[in-house]
Design an enzyme around this catalytic site. Structure first.
Site, PDB file in Angstrom:
ATOM      1  N   THR A  11      95.866 -35.010 115.742  1.00  0.00           N
ATOM      2  CA  THR A  11      97.285 -35.333 115.934  1.00  0.00           C
ATOM      3  C   THR A  11      98.184 -34.575 114.958  1.00  0.00           C
ATOM      4  OG1 THR A  11      96.668 -37.506 116.739  1.00  0.00           O
ATOM      5  CG2 THR A  11      98.936 -37.254 115.973  1.00  0.00           C
ATOM      6  N   GLY A 109      96.750 -40.516 104.605  1.00  0.00           N
ATOM      7  CA  GLY A 109      95.567 -41.373 104.706  1.00  0.00           C
ATOM      8  C   GLY A 109      94.650 -41.248 103.501  1.00  0.00           C
ATOM      9  N   CYS A 139     103.359 -41.401 107.561  1.00  0.00           N
ATOM     10  CA  CYS A 139     104.555 -41.417 108.421  1.00  0.00           C
ATOM     11  C   CYS A 139     105.517 -42.525 108.022  1.00  0.00           C
ATOM     12  CB  CYS A 139     104.145 -41.563 109.886  1.00  0.00           C
ATOM     13  SG  CYS A 139     102.872 -42.810 110.162  1.00  0.00           S
ATOM     14  N   ARG A 167     103.325 -49.090 115.051  1.00  0.00           N
ATOM     15  CA  ARG A 167     102.696 -48.882 116.364  1.00  0.00           C
ATOM     16  C   ARG A 167     101.182 -49.158 116.227  1.00  0.00           C
ATOM     17  NH1 ARG A 167      99.387 -46.218 114.041  1.00  0.00           N
ATOM     18  NH2 ARG A 167      99.225 -43.968 113.832  1.00  0.00           N
ATOM     19  N   HIS A 193     102.830 -50.072 101.852  1.00  0.00           N
ATOM     20  CA  HIS A 193     103.904 -49.077 101.972  1.00  0.00           C
ATOM     21  C   HIS A 193     104.799 -49.050 100.733  1.00  0.00           C
ATOM     22  CE1 HIS A 193     102.671 -50.522 105.995  1.00  0.00           C
ATOM     23  NE2 HIS A 193     102.593 -49.223 106.230  1.00  0.00           N
ATOM     24  N   ALA A 194     105.061 -50.248 100.169  1.00  0.00           N
ATOM     25  CA  ALA A 194     105.922 -50.314  98.976  1.00  0.00           C
ATOM     26  C   ALA A 194     105.256 -49.554  97.824  1.00  0.00           C
ATOM     27  CB  ALA A 194     106.164 -51.766  98.591  1.00  0.00           C
ATOM     28  N   HIS A 219     107.141 -46.256 115.222  1.00  0.00           N
ATOM     29  CA  HIS A 219     107.290 -47.418 114.339  1.00  0.00           C
ATOM     30  C   HIS A 219     108.785 -47.768 114.293  1.00  0.00           C
ATOM     31  CE1 HIS A 219     103.359 -46.382 112.640  1.00  0.00           C
ATOM     32  NE2 HIS A 219     103.811 -45.255 112.130  1.00  0.00           N
ATOM     33  N   GLN A 300     105.674 -41.385 114.605  1.00  0.00           N
ATOM     34  CA  GLN A 300     104.549 -41.279 113.654  1.00  0.00           C
ATOM     35  C   GLN A 300     103.776 -39.969 113.787  1.00  0.00           C
ATOM     36  OE1 GLN A 300     104.486 -43.295 116.368  1.00  0.00           O
ATOM     37  NE2 GLN A 300     102.615 -42.726 117.470  1.00  0.00           N
TER      38      GLN A 300
HETATM   39  P1  NAD Z   1      93.013 -37.295 114.110  1.00  0.00           P
HETATM   40  O1  NAD Z   1      91.784 -38.110 114.238  1.00  0.00           O
HETATM   41  O2  NAD Z   1      93.931 -37.182 115.257  1.00  0.00           O
HETATM   42  O3  NAD Z   1      92.612 -35.831 113.666  1.00  0.00           O
HETATM   43  C1  NAD Z   1      91.657 -35.546 112.682  1.00  0.00           C
HETATM   44  C2  NAD Z   1      90.917 -34.292 113.086  1.00  0.00           C
HETATM   45  O4  NAD Z   1      89.971 -33.973 112.075  1.00  0.00           O
HETATM   46  C3  NAD Z   1      90.124 -34.453 114.396  1.00  0.00           C
HETATM   47  O5  NAD Z   1      90.348 -33.305 115.195  1.00  0.00           O
HETATM   48  C4  NAD Z   1      88.681 -34.510 113.942  1.00  0.00           C
HETATM   49  O6  NAD Z   1      87.804 -33.944 114.903  1.00  0.00           O
HETATM   50  C5  NAD Z   1      88.722 -33.640 112.693  1.00  0.00           C
HETATM   51  N1  NAD Z   1      87.629 -33.918 111.760  1.00  0.00           N
HETATM   52  C6  NAD Z   1      86.913 -35.059 111.610  1.00  0.00           C
HETATM   53  N2  NAD Z   1      85.992 -34.902 110.633  1.00  0.00           N
HETATM   54  C7  NAD Z   1      86.127 -33.626 110.168  1.00  0.00           C
HETATM   55  C8  NAD Z   1      85.453 -32.868 109.188  1.00  0.00           C
HETATM   56  N3  NAD Z   1      84.479 -33.402 108.474  1.00  0.00           N
HETATM   57  N4  NAD Z   1      85.850 -31.591 108.984  1.00  0.00           N
HETATM   58  C9  NAD Z   1      86.875 -31.035 109.697  1.00  0.00           C
HETATM   59  N5  NAD Z   1      87.537 -31.717 110.662  1.00  0.00           N
HETATM   60  C10 NAD Z   1      87.163 -32.992 110.892  1.00  0.00           C
HETATM   61  O7  NAD Z   1      93.756 -37.852 112.811  1.00  0.00           O
HETATM   62  P2  NAD Z   1      95.292 -37.717 112.454  1.00  0.00           P
HETATM   63  O8  NAD Z   1      96.020 -38.849 113.077  1.00  0.00           O
HETATM   64  O9  NAD Z   1      95.741 -36.337 112.692  1.00  0.00           O
HETATM   65  O10 NAD Z   1      95.252 -38.056 110.899  1.00  0.00           O
HETATM   66  C11 NAD Z   1      94.967 -37.056 109.928  1.00  0.00           C
HETATM   67  C12 NAD Z   1      95.585 -37.472 108.623  1.00  0.00           C
HETATM   68  O11 NAD Z   1      97.001 -37.575 108.794  1.00  0.00           O
HETATM   69  C13 NAD Z   1      95.148 -38.841 108.088  1.00  0.00           C
HETATM   70  O12 NAD Z   1      95.166 -38.821 106.682  1.00  0.00           O
HETATM   71  C14 NAD Z   1      96.244 -39.761 108.588  1.00  0.00           C
HETATM   72  O13 NAD Z   1      96.365 -40.944 107.821  1.00  0.00           O
HETATM   73  C15 NAD Z   1      97.449 -38.883 108.423  1.00  0.00           C
HETATM   74  N6  NAD Z   1      98.607 -39.227 109.258  1.00  0.00           N
HETATM   75  C16 NAD Z   1      98.448 -39.603 110.557  1.00  0.00           C
HETATM   76  C17 NAD Z   1      99.555 -39.949 111.303  1.00  0.00           C
HETATM   77  C18 NAD Z   1      99.447 -40.410 112.718  1.00  0.00           C
HETATM   78  O14 NAD Z   1     100.268 -41.161 113.172  1.00  0.00           O
HETATM   79  N7  NAD Z   1      98.472 -39.985 113.475  1.00  0.00           N
HETATM   80  C19 NAD Z   1     100.823 -39.878 110.751  1.00  0.00           C
HETATM   81  C20 NAD Z   1     100.965 -39.429 109.433  1.00  0.00           C
HETATM   82  C21 NAD Z   1      99.845 -39.122 108.693  1.00  0.00           C
END
Ligand code: NAD
Length: 340
Positions: A11, A109, A139, A167, A193-194, A219, A300
């Site tokens: 994502t 994360g 986010c 969400r 979050h705080a 959200h 998000q």
């Molecule tokens: P996601 O699961 O959509 O994407 C993660 C990607 O990493 C996947 O393509 C997965 O195949 C890959 N992956 C898994 N293990 C791996 C490894 N060992 N080596 C390389 N690639 C690997 O997750 P996301 O939602 O994109 O979240 C990624 C980070 O961003 C997290 O820290 C999350 O908390 C943060 N984040 C997410 C959102 C959200 O709403 N999705 C928003 C803000 C921040």
């Protein structure tokens, strides 16, 4: 040109990769995938170099997906690695980035101690300049910080109380819920979050509570912000409407929900329906003496993307935060004022 690699193409990773392709001062070395899923096929179609872990080389070969090399090859080529792997995986990669002498960004994360500084472009760009490791906050925290650092320009903030309606899952996540419930998350107060806001605004008196809701779109935050001197509603609206990365939506436009906000993003032809801007419900903005109340929506999947772009510049030594934000906004079509 800053050479950037994206480790983890989900994502966040795919959106950051697209944003890097739009920057005049960056090149995308490639992205990494661990399994040959639809995102890998799509990256291949877009002509993006794909790198994979040694263990998954055979699987990609069998799926007919051409790879450029293994993960270490990609990291070696890069000046900066954006780690967008799932929660906690980034911390495991840190020693790889360190051993290869690379600067790296981590996502929200990860625990704050993974990096030298937690980052929000409108709040603390300067602190990230030339740092080796920077964590772009989550986010929800990005939404909170963007709002608070903007309102702080109206009058100094002394206290924040906030409720977060989260969400339940991203649209692609079929195994997450809730489907038909509102769940305090966590049940205890304050929510994390705080504490995360305090990684950037260290002395701020802030308490947040969170409930997770059965929706995938955005959200919503409900804030009560106390400032040090009385302000007017006009003061607040004037600062919000003149700040890029924040948009207002008025009831007059008949946009009164997250569903309609996302529909506008579709109508605007935004890539992946993304809204990098925070969207403030104008009618919710009210003032009582020193207290400001407002509600806003956070997309998000995309709000942290411009933050990642600015953080890449900061760790690369680009010292002018204002200029970086302008460049990012211009390249991604990020606006200010009204959504419609
Ligand atoms: P996601 O699961 O959509 O994407 C993660 C990607 O990493 C996947 O393509 C997965 O195949 C890959 N992956 C898994 N293990 C791996 C490894 N060992 N080596 C390389 N690639 C690997 O997750 P996301 O939602 O994109 O979240 C990624 C980070 O961003 C997290 O820290 C999350 O908390 C943060 N984040 C997410 C959102 C959200 O709403 N999705 C928003 C803000 C921040």
């Amino acid at each position: 040109m800053i050479k950037v690699a994206v480790n983890g193409y989900g994502t966040i990773g795919k959106r950051v990769a697209s944003a890097i392709l739009a920057q005049p001062d960056m090149t995308l070395v490639g992205v990494s995938k661990t399994s040959p899923n639809y995102e890998a096929y799509q990256a291949q179609r877009m002509g993006i170099n794909l790198y994979v872990t040694k263990e998954s080389l055979k699987e990609f070969e069998e799926a007919g997906i051409k790879v450029k090399g293994v993960l270490e090859d990609m990291i070696r080529e890069a000046d900066v690695v954006v780690d967008a792997t799932p929660n906690g995986v980034g911390a495991q990669y840190k020693q790889v980035y360190t051993s290869m002498g690379k600067r790296a960004l981590f996502q929200g994360g990860e625990k704050a101690n993974v990096a030298d500084v937690s980052f929000s472009a409108l709040c603390n760009y300067d602190e990230a300049v030339d740092k080796k490791y920077v964590r772009v906050v989550s986010c929800n925290t990005t939404g909170l910080l963007r709002t608070l650092c903007t309102l702080n320009r109206v009058s100094k903030i002394t206290r924040v109380r906030g409720t977060i309606v989260r969400r339940g899952a991203d649209p692609k996540e079929v195994k997450k819920g809730p489907i038909n419930s509102l769940v305090p998350d966590p049940a205890s107060i304050p929510s994390h979050h705080a504490k995360d806001v305090n990684t950037v605004l260290k002395d701020l008196d802030i308490v947040t509570m969170a409930v997770v809701a059965p929706t995938t779109l955005m959200h919503v935050h409900l804030l009560d912000v106390t400032v040090s001197s009385p302000v007017t509603r006009e003061d607040v609206l004037s600062v919000i409407s003149s700040t890029p990365r924040i948009l207002l939506v008025s009831g007059k436009s008949k946009v009164s929900s997250t569903a309609e906000i996302v529909e506008v993003a579709r109508d605007m032809g935004r890539p992946r329906n993304d809204l990098y801007e925070l969207v403030v419900f104008e009618d919710s903005v009210s003032v009582k003496g020193n207290e400001i109340f407002l509600m806003y929506a956070v997309h998000q999947e995309s709000i942290v993307v411009p933050e990642n772009v600015d953080a890449i510049r900061a760790v690369s030594g680009f010292a002018d935060g204002r200029k970086s934000i302008e460049m990012t906004n211009a390249s991604m079509g990020i606006g200010k004022g009204y959504l419609v």
